[in-house]
Design a protein around this motif. Sequence first.
Motif, short mmCIF file in Angstrom:
data_model
loop_
_atom_site.label_atom_id
_atom_site.label_comp_id
_atom_site.label_asym_id
_atom_site.label_seq_id
_atom_site.Cartn_x
_atom_site.Cartn_y
_atom_site.Cartn_z
N HIS A 62 36.15 31.11 48.30
CA HIS A 62 36.19 31.97 47.12
C HIS A 62 37.20 31.46 46.10
CE1 HIS A 62 36.63 36.31 45.41
NE2 HIS A 62 35.87 35.55 44.65
N ARG A 63 38.36 30.99 46.59
CA ARG A 63 39.39 30.49 45.69
C ARG A 63 38.88 29.31 44.88
NH1 ARG A 63 44.34 31.75 47.21
NH2 ARG A 63 43.17 33.54 47.95
N LEU A 64 38.14 28.39 45.50
CA LEU A 64 37.60 27.25 44.79
C LEU A 64 36.62 27.68 43.71
CD1 LEU A 64 37.05 24.70 47.71
CD2 LEU A 64 38.71 24.52 45.84
N MET A 65 35.81 28.69 44.03
CA MET A 65 34.85 29.19 43.04
C MET A 65 35.56 29.86 41.87
SD MET A 65 31.64 30.67 45.21
CE MET A 65 30.47 29.56 46.04
N ILE A 66 36.64 30.57 42.18
CA ILE A 66 37.42 31.20 41.11
C ILE A 66 38.00 30.13 40.20
CG2 ILE A 66 39.55 32.48 40.65
CD1 ILE A 66 39.01 34.06 43.24
N TRP A 67 38.56 29.09 40.79
CA TRP A 67 39.16 28.02 39.98
C TRP A 67 38.13 27.33 39.11
CZ3 TRP A 67 42.61 25.41 44.29
CH2 TRP A 67 43.67 26.30 44.59
N VAL A 107 33.80 38.41 43.47
CA VAL A 107 33.38 38.22 42.08
C VAL A 107 33.98 36.91 41.56
CG1 VAL A 107 33.10 40.67 41.62
CG2 VAL A 107 35.32 39.59 41.22
N ALA A 108 33.50 36.51 40.38
CA ALA A 108 33.90 35.21 39.84
C ALA A 108 35.39 35.14 39.53
CB ALA A 108 33.09 34.91 38.57
N LEU A 109 35.99 36.26 39.10
CA LEU A 109 37.42 36.27 38.81
C LEU A 109 37.98 37.67 39.07
CD1 LEU A 109 39.92 34.81 37.93
CD2 LEU A 109 39.34 35.24 35.56
N PRO A 141 34.83 36.95 30.04
CA PRO A 141 33.37 37.07 30.10
C PRO A 141 32.81 36.43 31.35
CG PRO A 141 34.08 36.37 27.91
CD PRO A 141 35.29 36.32 28.78
N GLY A 142 32.01 37.20 32.09
CA GLY A 142 31.39 36.70 33.32
C GLY A 142 32.25 36.83 34.54
N GLY A 143 33.47 37.34 34.39
CA GLY A 143 34.39 37.41 35.51
C GLY A 143 33.99 38.40 36.58
N HIS A 144 33.14 39.36 36.23
CA HIS A 144 32.73 40.37 37.21
C HIS A 144 31.41 40.03 37.90
CE1 HIS A 144 35.99 42.93 35.89
NE2 HIS A 144 35.56 42.88 34.64
N ALA A 145 30.89 38.84 37.66
CA ALA A 145 29.65 38.42 38.32
C ALA A 145 29.86 38.35 39.83
CB ALA A 145 29.20 37.07 37.78
N ASN A 146 28.89 38.89 40.57
CA ASN A 146 29.00 38.93 42.03
C ASN A 146 28.57 37.59 42.63
OD1 ASN A 146 28.19 39.44 44.90
ND2 ASN A 146 28.88 41.50 44.38
N LEU A 147 29.52 36.85 43.17
CA LEU A 147 29.23 35.53 43.73
C LEU A 147 28.45 35.64 45.04
CD1 LEU A 147 32.65 33.74 43.11
CD2 LEU A 147 30.56 33.54 41.77
N HIS A 148 28.63 36.72 45.77
CA HIS A 148 27.89 36.90 47.02
C HIS A 148 26.40 36.97 46.76
CE1 HIS A 148 26.84 38.40 51.00
NE2 HIS A 148 26.20 39.40 50.41
N GLU A 149 26.02 37.62 45.69
CA GLU A 149 24.60 37.73 45.34
C GLU A 149 24.08 36.44 44.73
OE1 GLU A 149 24.34 41.06 42.74
OE2 GLU A 149 24.83 42.54 44.30
N LEU A 150 24.90 35.76 43.94
CA LEU A 150 24.46 34.54 43.29
C LEU A 150 24.39 33.36 44.24
CD1 LEU A 150 26.50 34.81 39.95
CD2 LEU A 150 24.05 35.18 40.25
#
Length: 305
Positions: A164-169, A213-215, A193-202
């Motif tokens: 998750h940390r790598l995706m945030i970065w 989430v993205a951030l 913008p886009g920081g609340h996108a759910n990475l688990h779903e994507l």
Amino acid sequence: LAMALASQEREKLGQALVVGVAVAIVFLVVERISGAALTRWALHVPAAVPLPLTRFDRGATVLALALWPALLALGGRRKGVPLLLLAVVATATVFAMESTTAKLALLLGFVVFALASAAPRLVAAALAAGILLAAIGLPLATPQVTTVATISQRAPWLKVSAVHRLMIWRFVADRIAERPWLGWGLDASRELPGGHANLHELYPQARLTSDAVALPLHPHDALLQWEVELGVPGVMLGLGILGWGLWRVGYAAMLTRARRAGALAWAAAAVLIACLSFGIWQEWWLSCLWLTAAFHGGGPPSQPS
């Protein structure tokens, strides 16, 4: 104020710091072996409600940093056996907790202390150069989100938090590229913008938790947070402050060899934690940095090394 203390006052501060670190170790050990009994009692948390060990990550972090001025206080009084005992017990306590960052910071501190005892100026310069390279290279070197998801599949042993940390970065690096000069504004990370996108779903193949989430609030990296929020001026100011501090400790300040090495060990541990965990504007984290730095300033009387 700490640096202006008289010798007797420095002695009292050192004694109080050693006692405080010892008490902190006792509390952490009790919480670890009792399933957070003290926390449950203080906050009236029922036994049926789980309390994850990550709750004490901040405690392990503070211990990993406060340990250094405490060891220097014992060293200044020629207390070899208590010094060794405190170092061993504190290390065992940190490693009994969940925070990987605190463990890495403690290990890095010991390595830097050993190296700085022999070549403090070289170590200070290396730390400054490393921070500068990280500020320049991290936004460029962080892999794409799809690559991170693939890494997660091929390395199942990798902690979910690390993935998750790598995706945030990566997300933050993309936002930096959009506004590199002046950034998005102080503390804007929580609403990019886009920081609340759910990475688990994507990216379900990345094995993230359902709420990833993205951030989430901040980038978990001080350098990236300065860059995305404050742009080039903020990064230059931050790097200038860090570089000035390292120059003072490594070259300019009149310190004993032990205090110089201990301060550099603390600095390396603090920078590592700042670049892997927490938001740089979090009040408790800033307080931890300032307090433990002040403990160094109020350490044993210094003589030129």
